[in-house]
Design an enzyme around this catalytic site. Structure first.
Site, PDB file in Angstrom:
ATOM      1  N   CYS A   1      64.689  55.865  18.345  1.00 30.48           N
ATOM      2  CA  CYS A   1      63.726  55.303  19.292  1.00 30.48           C
ATOM      3  C   CYS A   1      62.643  54.544  18.572  1.00 30.48           C
ATOM      4  O   CYS A   1      62.108  55.020  17.567  1.00 30.48           O
ATOM      5  CB  CYS A   1      63.007  56.414  20.055  1.00 30.48           C
ATOM      6  SG  CYS A   1      64.080  57.484  20.939  1.00 30.48           S
TER       7      CYS A   1
ATOM      8  N   ARG B   1      67.492  51.384  31.444  1.00 31.52           N
ATOM      9  CA  ARG B   1      66.736  52.607  31.147  1.00 31.52           C
ATOM     10  C   ARG B   1      65.315  52.229  30.707  1.00 31.52           C
ATOM     11  O   ARG B   1      64.370  52.970  30.902  1.00 31.52           O
ATOM     12  CB  ARG B   1      67.438  53.368  30.021  1.00 31.52           C
ATOM     13  CG  ARG B   1      66.811  54.715  29.709  1.00 31.52           C
ATOM     14  CD  ARG B   1      67.612  55.403  28.612  1.00 31.52           C
ATOM     15  NE  ARG B   1      67.442  56.824  28.626  1.00 31.52           N
ATOM     16  CZ  ARG B   1      66.547  57.496  27.903  1.00 31.52           C
ATOM     17  NH1 ARG B   1      65.740  56.850  27.118  1.00 31.52           N
ATOM     18  NH2 ARG B   1      66.476  58.796  27.971  1.00 31.52           N
TER      19      ARG B   1
HETATM   20  P1  XMP Z   1      67.846  62.101  18.759  1.00 36.25           P
HETATM   21  O1  XMP Z   1      66.587  62.279  17.960  1.00 36.25           O
HETATM   22  O2  XMP Z   1      68.545  63.372  19.025  1.00 36.25           O
HETATM   23  O3  XMP Z   1      67.349  61.540  20.162  1.00 36.25           O
HETATM   24  O4  XMP Z   1      68.733  61.070  18.152  1.00 36.25           O
HETATM   25  C1  XMP Z   1      68.203  61.274  21.227  1.00 36.25           C
HETATM   26  C2  XMP Z   1      67.392  60.851  22.446  1.00 36.25           C
HETATM   27  O5  XMP Z   1      66.716  59.608  22.199  1.00 36.25           O
HETATM   28  C3  XMP Z   1      66.477  58.938  23.448  1.00 36.25           C
HETATM   29  N1  XMP Z   1      66.908  57.560  23.294  1.00 36.25           N
HETATM   30  C4  XMP Z   1      66.063  56.535  23.097  1.00 36.25           C
HETATM   31  N2  XMP Z   1      64.728  56.489  23.081  1.00 36.25           N
HETATM   32  N3  XMP Z   1      64.835  54.172  22.635  1.00 36.25           N
HETATM   33  C5  XMP Z   1      64.104  55.289  22.868  1.00 36.25           C
HETATM   34  O6  XMP Z   1      62.876  55.208  22.871  1.00 36.25           O
HETATM   35  C6  XMP Z   1      66.202  54.139  22.650  1.00 36.25           C
HETATM   36  O7  XMP Z   1      66.824  53.107  22.433  1.00 36.25           O
HETATM   37  C7  XMP Z   1      66.845  55.385  22.905  1.00 36.25           C
HETATM   38  N4  XMP Z   1      68.144  55.719  23.033  1.00 36.25           N
HETATM   39  C8  XMP Z   1      68.148  57.078  23.250  1.00 36.25           C
HETATM   40  C9  XMP Z   1      67.268  59.678  24.496  1.00 36.25           C
HETATM   41  O8  XMP Z   1      66.368  60.443  25.251  1.00 36.25           O
HETATM   42  C10 XMP Z   1      68.219  60.534  23.677  1.00 36.25           C
HETATM   43  O9  XMP Z   1      68.645  61.686  24.371  1.00 36.25           O
END
Ligand code: XMP
Length: 492
Positions: free
Chosen positions: A309, A405
């Site tokens: 993120c 999203r």
């Molecule tokens: P981890 O740290 O486990 O996090 O890799 C997974 C979670 O990240 C969120 N997610 C995003 N958040 N930009 C964001 O700000 C993105 O592009 C993105 N893609 C995923 C999501 O909640 C996921 O479960």
């Protein structure tokens, strides 16, 4: 904030903490880690054996990973960067995988020809079918071996000539063990399940029983099918209805900022349209939790903690995850609504800290992206194996349809403003072994605190604040690591 110096006043900021800022205070204990019971609720009506959920991301959760997650006792949330039909196929694949009583039974009629039934079974990919009358009464059972040419059954003969009419059936409450005993005793591979009037209600197969025996801690519904979940956008009512009809147990409203009032209205509408539980997220504050807690069956927390993120640096907005979870959990607890901590978990220790902060389950993306079951192939870079892992708000994922999203669309042809990156994760092998490490570490955390169950752990665990020096001390230090541990990498 009435003051003559409103901007200076704004700088009197509250502190918000994340994983590395805290540690669990060790306590007197008689709990051996492997005795710790990890059962939890992920939403009002859905219980898991382990408090672990995989992220709804197109490089993490499709049917293969969702099936394995449920078999291991957790939950996989299917991503929504796919068409509605593909999603319903995947939900059905999860629900059908190793179910004890198959409900969607392929049946034959007594007056069908053998040729017809043979072709029908072929198309459906089954090797036998109960033969039923118009009112569903079971008359017999027909299998590939009944219609082989050497049995001198003509292909134009009727099924009633070829079928076995002494059928062994079982009642609705049959257990896997009883079904298996029947099959061994009578040397058969399938047992029709019937009601009191001998009408067909389902079918138990040998293959199904054996698959289930292997996964005795799986997360299952009342019929014994694996628990399935899918992500839907807040404005995707059609997708939500389709997922519900396909049998999803939980829908996850998938939104980067669920404290948006339009999102809340839309999510509330979806809630009234479906039977499945509806988890709403993501949020990161007490106020957001208050705005959704009345109708949500679960609340998902995480504004920007994820490994891929960039929301916090792009938008300047976010909440460190431990504080976010605690604020939301304070509210959710009063309404008996489960909380899911989503994102930022690198180690098992982070996961159990999230539970201590009030989460009932944790959601992870990066932790599972390198597994065999995650979508995509293994790539080799500089002699090391990786799998692709990308944010759903990354340019690549948005180009493939996942951008809303992040509340942006590209209809006006403008460039995306991404909130995620495209990356890779080291290849880690099977999901089962990753989960073993993750859950084993979490159980160890419960052992250090002396809690036997998740609710007890949430109740009695306490945090201590860690300084930067304490944080350095926590990691392997002053050594050169010679062998990789299965649950620790300093690069995480
Ligand atoms: P981890 O740290 O486990 O996090 O890799 C997974 C979670 O990240 C969120 N997610 C995003 N958040 N930009 C964001 O700000 C993105 O592009 C993105 N893609 C995923 C999501 O909640 C996921 O479960």
């Amino acid at each position: 904030m009435a003051t003559d110096d409103p901007f200076s006043e704004k700088l009197r900021v509250p502190e918000a903490l994340t994983f590395d800022d805290v540690l669990l205070r060790p306590k007197q204990s008689r709990v051996e880690p492997d005795e710790a019971d990890m059962r939890t609720r992920v939403s009002r009506n859905v219980t898991l054996t382990i408090p672990v959920v995989s992220a709804a991301m197109d490089t993490v959760t499709e049917a293969d990973l969702a099936i394995e997650m449920a078999r291991q006792g957790g939950l996989g949330v299917l991503h929504r960067n796919m068409g509605v039909e593909a999603m319903t196929d995947q939900i059905e694949a999860v629900k059908r995988a190793d179910e004890l009583i198959i409900r969607d039974v392929v049946t034959a009629a007594p007056d069908q020809t053998v040729r017809d039934v043979d072709a029908m079974m072929d198309r459906a990919g089954v090797s036998g079918a109960p033969v039923v009358a118009d009112d569903d009464t079971v008359l017999g059972i027909i299998s590939g071996t009944d219609i082989r040419p050497y049995l001198q059954v003509g292909e134009h003969d009727e099924v009633r000539e070829a079928m076995t009419d002494e059928v062994i059936t079982a009642a609705e409450d049959v257990t896997a063990r009883e079904a298996l005993e029947l099959m061994y005793e009578h040397k058969i591979e399938r047992v029709p399940v019937v009601d009191a009037d001998d009408r067909l209600t389902g079918l138990v197969t040998m293959a199904g029983v054996l698959a289930r025996r292997e996964y005795d801690a799986a997360a299952r519904d009342d019929d014994g099918a694996l628990i399935a979940a899918a992500a839907v956008g807040p404005f995707e009512t059609e997708r939500a209805r389709a997922a519900d009809a396909a049998g999803a147990d939980v829908l996850f409203i998938d939104c980067a900022h669920a404290h948006n009032l339009d999102v809340i209205d839309a999510a509330r509408d979806i809630r009234t349209e479906v039977d499945a539980d509806v988890v709403v997220g993501n949020v990161g504050t007490r106020e957001a939790a208050e705005a959704i807690v009345e109708f949500a069956d679960g609340i998902k927390v995480g504004i920007g903690p994820g490994s891929i993120c960039t929301t916090r640096v792009v938008s300047g907005s976010g909440m460190p995850q431990i504080t976010a979870v605690a604020e939301v959990a304070d509210v959710a607890r009063r309404h008996d609504v489960p909380v899911i901590a989503d994102g930022g978990i690198r180690y098992s220790g982070d996961a159990i800290k999230a539970i201590a902060a009030g989460a009932d389950a944790v959601m992870l993306g990066s932790y599972f992206a390198g597994t065999d079951e995650a979508p995509g192939r293994v790539i080799t870079m500089n002699g090391k194996r990786y799998k692709q892992y990308r944010g759903m708000g990354s340019v690549g994922a948005m180009n493939d349809g996942g951008g809303d999203r992040y509340l942006k669309d590209d209809e006006d042809g403008e460039e995306f403003v991404p909130e995620g990156v495209e990356a890779a994760k080291p290849y880690t092998g099977s999901l089962a072994s990753e989960l073993h490490q993750l859950v084993g570490g979490m159980q160890s955390g419960m052992g250090y605190v002396g809690a036997e169950t998740v609710p007890e752990f949430q109740e009695i665990s306490e945090f201590v604040r860690v300084s930067a020096a304490g944080q350095t001390e926590s990691h392997a230090h002053d050594v050169v690591i010679t062998d990789e541990a299965p649950n620790y990498s300093p690069e995480n």
